[in-house]
Design an enzyme around this catalytic site. Structure first.
Site, PDB file in Angstrom:
ATOM      1  N   GLY A  12       3.797   7.689   3.519  1.00  0.00           N
ATOM      2  CA  GLY A  12       4.640   6.500   3.564  1.00  0.00           C
ATOM      3  C   GLY A  12       4.069   5.360   2.753  1.00  0.00           C
ATOM      4  O   GLY A  12       3.041   5.512   2.086  1.00  0.00           O
ATOM      5  N   ALA A  17       0.855  -1.183   0.000  1.00  0.00           N
ATOM      6  CA  ALA A  17       0.000   0.000   0.000  1.00  0.00           C
ATOM      7  C   ALA A  17       0.892   1.234   0.000  1.00  0.00           C
ATOM      8  O   ALA A  17       2.010   1.207   0.521  1.00  0.00           O
ATOM      9  CB  ALA A  17      -0.907   0.000   1.230  1.00  0.00           C
ATOM     10  N   ALA A  18       0.410   2.315  -0.604  1.00  0.00           N
ATOM     11  CA  ALA A  18       1.143   3.584  -0.628  1.00  0.00           C
ATOM     12  C   ALA A  18       0.208   4.704  -0.215  1.00  0.00           C
ATOM     13  O   ALA A  18      -0.947   4.753  -0.641  1.00  0.00           O
ATOM     14  CB  ALA A  18       1.711   3.851  -2.017  1.00  0.00           C
ATOM     15  N   ALA A  19       0.698   5.601   0.652  1.00  0.00           N
ATOM     16  CA  ALA A  19      -0.101   6.731   1.126  1.00  0.00           C
ATOM     17  C   ALA A  19       0.694   8.012   0.936  1.00  0.00           C
ATOM     18  O   ALA A  19       1.819   7.993   0.423  1.00  0.00           O
ATOM     19  CB  ALA A  19      -0.466   6.526   2.596  1.00  0.00           C
ATOM     20  N   SER A  20       0.133   9.125   1.358  1.00  0.00           N
ATOM     21  CA  SER A  20       0.775  10.417   1.127  1.00  0.00           C
ATOM     22  C   SER A  20       2.073  10.560   1.912  1.00  0.00           C
ATOM     23  O   SER A  20       3.000  11.245   1.474  1.00  0.00           O
ATOM     24  CB  SER A  20      -0.185  11.548   1.501  1.00  0.00           C
ATOM     25  N   ASP A  65      -9.118   6.491  10.373  1.00  0.00           N
ATOM     26  CA  ASP A  65      -9.118   6.202   8.931  1.00  0.00           C
ATOM     27  C   ASP A  65      -9.506   4.747   8.662  1.00  0.00           C
ATOM     28  O   ASP A  65      -8.716   3.975   8.103  1.00  0.00           O
ATOM     29  CB  ASP A  65      -7.723   6.492   8.373  1.00  0.00           C
ATOM     30  N   VAL A  77       3.949   0.650   2.515  1.00  0.00           N
ATOM     31  CA  VAL A  77       4.011  -0.570   3.321  1.00  0.00           C
ATOM     32  C   VAL A  77       4.534  -1.733   2.487  1.00  0.00           C
ATOM     33  O   VAL A  77       4.157  -1.903   1.322  1.00  0.00           O
ATOM     34  CB  VAL A  77       2.610  -0.914   3.884  1.00  0.00           C
TER      35      VAL A  77
END
Length: 670
Positions: free
Chosen positions: A220, A215-218, A372, A222
């Site tokens: 970081g 997974a990719a977020a703003s 979230d 995973v």
């Protein structure tokens, strides 16, 4: 002189406007953005895990010298004497670096140019009369612009996607895409950061690691890996490289810009723009420090340690740091896949009950909730438990805030919309001193239209949609923590509807709330129970019976994991340990303490005693049958000898309280 000290633990756990009003000649509703003040005064401070009391604000003769951050602490009912974010900290951090001024000027020009150009297109749309028809295009344009401006703006867009007090609903819907669609950064850089935090090569700690991000977020991304020593699968979360100086620089620029917008925001929202930036900045810097996320996980584990229906992943603190966190891998089923959940032998309706109960416990019981809970962060375990991951974005509600929320529920039940509007002021949605009379009819309309349809048709999304219209018409600001509450409820309700289209959220929520009201020993909840049972001075016998029935329903469902019932019957590999864990909860509705406290209140409080006696003799008749009906509902759940023994043991204390109450009344009469 009035002096009030605001404090919290050093241990962090974490005017009117109408639709036709305008800015610079532009109709308010034709603009995607609106600005916003909190002028809230300190009324009561409650603390969570106090370890040190530090005076940080003094109110003298009703005049507050609080900064925007101190106002936030007052509104929340907590304060943080040692915090990662303050405007001074941000300014010092930015200006200490070499070439800071040139960097700020360059970044400032980029931001002002990009946003100014975008705003000019909105102005042009309005002038040529096409502002409404191009909204979908302009919303997409805004989303792409925020992505181009970097992680600070992506995060700001994610926050705006849940802030109807600041941005239009159609723009909110477009910005929701930012929650999931964020590009990743190269593996080589990520693995380098992990090695730096570990102080040793990857292959010494992990026997394997995924070649693609999970997974990719703003902020970081995973990876999945396997520990070399134990063979356990883990999730590794890595902070984006070089992100901290960028965030600090942008926050400095945000707040500088906000200082020029205070006049507009005070006029339109009743709160200064700096306060909104401070809310955002405080939360953002917390998410940049993964040591805080590790603490959040530990708090969640502690809160749910005796709950057999919830799984929180453990954290490997010896492998974690400020930029990397290593957690237990959750091998579960995505909660948006009803077929896979059924095939695993999990009772779907029971799993939904587990999820709603866990959410309500976070909100109303612990005051620490997952901010979230989107489908990628919630899983169904194969033993029927619900699992949460990603604890970077959590919010804390003080005891004061939780009590006001319960007050709002009580006022809604009693249809007391004036007090419901006052609850909004106490929670920080409205500035202190705001005239709530124009808002009361709107609240009444929203609630009656939604609740009047019955449980079958009630849903939070329709209520929130109407509330969004309300905040756009009145000077209402949604505090950051409550925007997370709203998003959390909406997201989880959406998951429920994905799994089962006819799911009735309130049919699960009501029994939980009823049980809390009837059994929680908190004096504040006892007081709310009395408010629920009396309406306009009249005792509500039917309401008491309904509360008991609903509370018993909740206990019956949660005696064992309701999602686990099918598995117990059909899955041969189920272990005895799993079976026993599914039954480690209460067996009956325990009303012993409630009855004892009720008896104490009856003897001590003359007003309650009078009301109860009137309830028994209302309409010139003895209400013996109602009393018998209530007793029949609870006779199997009340241990009469135990209640009698408790009453006898507490007799000296009750006698003392009665004598004190009597002496106070005598002295008052004199």
């Amino acid at each position: 002189m009035e002096a009030v000290f605001v404090c919290r633990a050093t241990t962090i756990s974490p005017g009117n406007r109408s639709a036709g009003s305008s800015i610079n000649g532009l109709p308010w509703l034709s603009n995607p953005l609106k600005l916003g003040k909190n002028n809230q005064r300190l009324r009561e401070i409650s603390r969570r895990r106090v370890t040190k009391v530090v005076p940080v604000a003094v109110v003298v003769s009703g005049l507050s010298s609080s900064t925007a951050l101190e106002q936030l602490d007052i509104e929340r009912g907590v304060c943080i004497p040692f915090r990662k974010y303050t405007p001074d900290t941000v300014r010092n951090k930015v200006l200490e670096s070499r070439g800071a001024v040139l960097s700020l000027i360059g970044r400032g020009v980029e931001i002002v140019w990009s946003l100014g150009l975008y705003w000019s297109t909105l102005t042009y749309d309005f002038l040529v009369g096409r502002d409404e028809e191009v909204v979908p295009y302009r919303a997409r344009q805004l989303r792409k612009l925020l992505c181009k401006l970097g992680p600070s703006f992506i995060k700001a867009g994610q926050v705006l996607a849940n802030r109807p007090d600041i941005i239009r609903e159609d723009y909110m819907n477009e910005l929701c895409i930012l929650q999931d669609d964020v590009p990743s950064f190269p593996n080589q850089i990520a693995f380098g950061i992990i090695e730096e935090e570990l102080g040793q090569p990857l292959e010494k700690v992990f026997s394997k690691i995924s070649s693609q991000t999970i997974a990719a977020a703003s902020l970081g991304q995973v990876y999945r890996a396997t520990l070399r020593d134990t063979g356990e699968d883990v999730a590794i979360k890595v902070l984006r490289p070089g992100i901290e100086p960028i965030i600090y620089r942008d926050l400095f620029l945000f707040r500088t810009l906000a200082s020029f917008l205070n006049g507009i925001s005070l006029q339109k929202l009743g709160c200064n723009a700096e306060l909104i930036v401070d809310e955002f900045g405080e939360k953002l810097l917390e998410e940049l420090d993964y040591t805080l996320e590790a603490r959040n996980i530990e708090d969640f584990i502690e809160n749910f340690k005796n709950d057999p229906t919830v799984k929180i992943p453990s954290v490997y603190k010896h492998l974690s740091g400020s930029r990397v966190i290593v957690m237990e891998w959750i091998d579960g089923i995505r909660c948006t896949n009803p077929q896979a959940i059924k095939e695993a032998g999990i009772d779907l309706n029971g799993f939904l009950t587990v999820g709603v109960s866990a959410a309500l416990r976070q909100l109303l019981e612990f005051g620490l909730f997952h901010g979230d809970p989107h489908p990628g962060n919630i899983f169904a375990m194969r033993d029927g438990r619900i699992a949460y991951v990603d604890f970077g974005n959590v919010a804390v509600l003080s005891q004061q805030n939780k009590q006001i929320l319960i007050d709002a529920v009580v006022h809604a039940v009693n249809e007391d919309y004036v007090e419901m509007a006052n609850d909004f002021t106490r929670l920080g949605f409205l500035a202190s001193g705001t005239d709530v009379s124009p808002i009361v009819p709107a609240l009444e309309s929203i609630w009656q239209n939604s609740a009047g349809k019955g449980l079958a048709d009630f849903n939070f999304r329709s209520v929130t949609g109407k509330f969004n219209q309300l905040v756009y018409q009145y000077p209402i600001r949604i505090p950051e923590r409550f925007s997370l509450v709203i998003r959390s409820l909406l997201t989880q309700e959406g998951i429920c509807f994905t799994l089962q289209r006819d799911f009735k959220f309130l049919e699960v929520a009501y029994p939980y709330v009823a049980k809390r009201l009837l059994t929680d020993p908190n004096p504040a909840l006892r007081e709310r129970l009395i408010q629920v049972l009396f309406k306009d001075g009249v005792f509500q016998w039917k309401r008491l019976e309904n509360l008991i029935v609903l509370a018993k329903e909740n206990v019956a469902k949660m005696n064992s994991n309701p999602a686990f019932q099918v598995k117990k019957m059909s899955v041969p590999w189920l272990t005895e340990m799993q079976r026993s864990r599914s039954s480690q909860v209460e067996r009956k509705l325990d009303l012993t303490d409630t009855i004892k406290d009720g008896a104490r209140t009856f003897f001590i409080d003359a007003g309650i005693r009078r009301q109860l006696l009137l309830a028994l003799t209302e309409d010139s008749k003895l209400h013996i049958q109602e009393l018998v009906d209530v007793y029949r509902l609870v006779e199997d759940d009340v241990d009469i000898p135990s209640v009698a023994l408790n009453m006898l043991q507490g007799l000296p204390s009750v006698t003392r309280d009665i004598m004190l109450s009597w002496s106070e009344s005598v002295l008052a009469d004199r």
